[in-house]
Design a protein around this motif. Structure first.
Motif, PDB file in Angstrom:
ATOM      1  N   UNK A 259       0.832  -1.201   0.000  1.00  0.00           N
ATOM      2  CA  UNK A 259       0.000   0.000   0.000  1.00  0.00           C
ATOM      3  C   UNK A 259       0.870   1.255   0.000  1.00  0.00           C
ATOM      4  N   UNK A 260       1.935   1.232   0.787  1.00  0.00           N
ATOM      5  CA  UNK A 260       2.835   2.379   0.874  1.00  0.00           C
ATOM      6  C   UNK A 260       3.478   2.667  -0.477  1.00  0.00           C
ATOM      7  N   UNK A 261       3.919   1.617  -1.168  1.00  0.00           N
ATOM      8  CA  UNK A 261       4.560   1.812  -2.474  1.00  0.00           C
ATOM      9  C   UNK A 261       3.574   2.432  -3.476  1.00  0.00           C
ATOM     10  N   UNK A 262       2.320   2.000  -3.425  1.00  0.00           N
ATOM     11  CA  UNK A 262       1.332   2.520  -4.375  1.00  0.00           C
ATOM     12  C   UNK A 262       1.004   3.986  -4.112  1.00  0.00           C
ATOM     13  N   UNK A 263       1.006   4.390  -2.839  1.00  0.00           N
ATOM     14  CA  UNK A 263       0.670   5.780  -2.510  1.00  0.00           C
ATOM     15  C   UNK A 263       1.914   6.682  -2.475  1.00  0.00           C
ATOM     16  N   UNK A 264       3.102   6.047  -2.460  1.00  0.00           N
ATOM     17  CA  UNK A 264       4.373   6.761  -2.527  1.00  0.00           C
ATOM     18  C   UNK A 264       4.622   7.669  -1.323  1.00  0.00           C
ATOM     19  N   UNK A 265       4.147   7.253  -0.184  1.00  0.00           N
ATOM     20  CA  UNK A 265       4.550   7.892   1.074  1.00  0.00           C
ATOM     21  C   UNK A 265       4.412   6.886   2.203  1.00  0.00           C
ATOM     22  N   UNK A 266       5.291   7.010   3.188  1.00  0.00           N
ATOM     23  CA  UNK A 266       5.253   6.125   4.348  1.00  0.00           C
ATOM     24  C   UNK A 266       4.399   6.717   5.450  1.00  0.00           C
ATOM     25  N   UNK A 267       3.729   5.857   6.177  1.00  0.00           N
ATOM     26  CA  UNK A 267       2.841   6.307   7.250  1.00  0.00           C
ATOM     27  C   UNK A 267       3.039   5.439   8.496  1.00  0.00           C
ATOM     28  N   UNK A 268       3.222   6.093   9.614  1.00  0.00           N
ATOM     29  CA  UNK A 268       3.372   5.417  10.910  1.00  0.00           C
ATOM     30  C   UNK A 268       2.360   6.041  11.867  1.00  0.00           C
ATOM     31  N   UNK A 269       1.326   5.266  12.185  1.00  0.00           N
ATOM     32  CA  UNK A 269       0.285   5.753  13.095  1.00  0.00           C
ATOM     33  C   UNK A 269       0.516   5.121  14.467  1.00  0.00           C
ATOM     34  N   UNK A 270       1.318   5.796  15.274  1.00  0.00           N
ATOM     35  CA  UNK A 270       1.629   5.356  16.637  1.00  0.00           C
ATOM     36  C   UNK A 270       2.229   3.940  16.673  1.00  0.00           C
ATOM     37  N   UNK A 271       3.003   3.566  15.652  1.00  0.00           N
ATOM     38  CA  UNK A 271       3.622   2.234  15.628  1.00  0.00           C
ATOM     39  C   UNK A 271       4.960   2.212  16.359  1.00  0.00           C
ATOM     40  N   UNK A 272       5.727   3.304  16.244  1.00  0.00           N
ATOM     41  CA  UNK A 272       7.021   3.362  16.915  1.00  0.00           C
ATOM     42  C   UNK A 272       6.919   4.042  18.272  1.00  0.00           C
ATOM     43  N   UNK A 273       6.108   5.101  18.349  1.00  0.00           N
ATOM     44  CA  UNK A 273       5.905   5.808  19.614  1.00  0.00           C
ATOM     45  C   UNK A 273       4.435   6.118  19.797  1.00  0.00           C
ATOM     46  N   UNK A 274       3.924   5.831  20.978  1.00  0.00           N
ATOM     47  CA  UNK A 274       2.535   6.123  21.296  1.00  0.00           C
ATOM     48  C   UNK A 274       2.283   7.625  21.211  1.00  0.00           C
ATOM     49  N   UNK A 275       1.207   8.006  20.535  1.00  0.00           N
ATOM     50  CA  UNK A 275       0.834   9.418  20.451  1.00  0.00           C
ATOM     51  C   UNK A 275       1.545  10.189  19.368  1.00  0.00           C
ATOM     52  N   UNK A 276       2.245   9.471  18.457  1.00  0.00           N
ATOM     53  CA  UNK A 276       3.002  10.148  17.413  1.00  0.00           C
ATOM     54  C   UNK A 276       2.668   9.574  16.034  1.00  0.00           C
ATOM     55  N   UNK A 277       2.350  10.467  15.095  1.00  0.00           N
ATOM     56  CA  UNK A 277       2.132  10.087  13.699  1.00  0.00           C
ATOM     57  C   UNK A 277       3.364  10.485  12.897  1.00  0.00           C
ATOM     58  N   UNK A 278       3.847   9.571  12.079  1.00  0.00           N
ATOM     59  CA  UNK A 278       4.977   9.866  11.208  1.00  0.00           C
ATOM     60  C   UNK A 278       4.584   9.737   9.749  1.00  0.00           C
ATOM     61  N   UNK A 279       5.036  10.665   8.933  1.00  0.00           N
ATOM     62  CA  UNK A 279       4.805  10.606   7.482  1.00  0.00           C
ATOM     63  C   UNK A 279       6.137  10.869   6.797  1.00  0.00           C
ATOM     64  N   UNK A 280       6.444  10.090   5.762  1.00  0.00           N
ATOM     65  CA  UNK A 280       7.701  10.261   5.036  1.00  0.00           C
ATOM     66  C   UNK A 280       7.461  10.196   3.535  1.00  0.00           C
ATOM     67  N   UNK A 281       8.176  11.044   2.796  1.00  0.00           N
ATOM     68  CA  UNK A 281       8.136  11.008   1.328  1.00  0.00           C
ATOM     69  C   UNK A 281       9.549  10.758   0.825  1.00  0.00           C
TER      70      UNK A 281
END
Length: 270
Positions: free
Chosen positions: A198-220
């Protein structure tokens, strides 16, 4: 007289040959071959790739292994880049001549979005921060340049994984311990693979509280001159300030910054 390098002195003596067949030239070609390969390579594989006799290649690769530049893949005779070479690559990225330009681009992005943003690169099977600008909010996560985070549960790491050949990606996922950092961390490889598709198709990475509780990460992605991913621009957004839709709305501005940063790599082989 045997044509064999038996120690460092002999290596240096052979390296003083100024021809294209000198030991230094061949050693550098070996490093380029290994660092650009998605898979570990044997001496035979490198020999075939460089069109250089296997005996010479093997001798040099063993020497490079002895000084930590190369390593053997666990349980295999094939070679991978060693920690000393990885450290050199990391320090080169962090301290490259264009670092001030990239930092200025990152500062402008943080001023615009008012959240902490980063530039990351891949370091083996982990992600390293090569630059970071903190937001001015009291609530923030302190990670300095050089900090290393897992590859499988952060926005940047998952983006890097999504661009890898399937065999390389699976080898990495099988070689690391998948730790459950939060209740949202995915540690099942099949589920991770589904997420990566899914990430490859949308061409951005998404982390919804997976590494740290209460933190959203987005990467291009940041692409190099060969149109290969060489880094990411990412943002960390606390859920107390923004929801997911607001975080995703930052992506167009992240992409603009990534494009500007990619231009600073135009003369670098990364």
């Amino acid at each position: 007289m045997k044509n064999k390098i038996t120690g460092y002195d002999e290596f240096i003596r052979e390296s003083t040959n100024s021809s294209k067949d000198s030991a230094i030239t061949r050693a550098i070609e070996i490093l380029f071959a290994l660092s650009s390969s998605p898979e570990p390579l044997s001496a035979i594989g490198v020999s075939e790739k460089l069109k250089i006799p296997k005996a010479s290649i093997h001798r040099l690769m063993v020497h490079l292994e002895s000084i930590g530049i190369l390593e053997r893949e666990p349980g295999s005779k094939k070679f991978i880049t060693g920690q000393r070479l990885n450290n050199l690559a990391i320090e080169t990225l962090i301290n490259s001549p264009n670092k001030s330009i990239r930092h200025s681009i990152l500062e402008a992005l943080v001023s615009d979005l008012r959240e902490t943003c980063n530039i990351t690169a891949l370091a083996g099977n982990k992600v390293i921060y090569i630059d970071r600008v903190e937001s001015q909010w009291p609530l923030r996560i302190h990670l300095q340049p050089g900090s290393i985070v897992p590859i499988y549960c952060g926005a940047s790491g998952k983006l890097f994984l999504s661009y890898m050949p399937a065999q390389q990606r699976r080898r990495i996922l099988n070689s690391i311990t998948l730790v459950k950092y939060t209740e949202h961390t995915i540690i099942n490889i099949e589920k991770i693979e589904k997420e990566l598709k899914k990430i490859r198709s949308q061409n951005y990475g998404l982390d919804i509280e997976e590494f740290m509780q209460g933190l959203i990460g987005i990467a291009v992605p940041i692409f190099n001159r060969n149109n290969k991913i060489c880094g990411t621009v990412s943002i960390h957004i606390p859920t107390v300030r923004h929801d997911l839709s607001e975080a995703i709305a930052c992506i167009p501005r992240l992409r603009i910054a990534a494009q500007k940063i990619s231009q600073t790599f135009s003369r670098e082989d990364i």
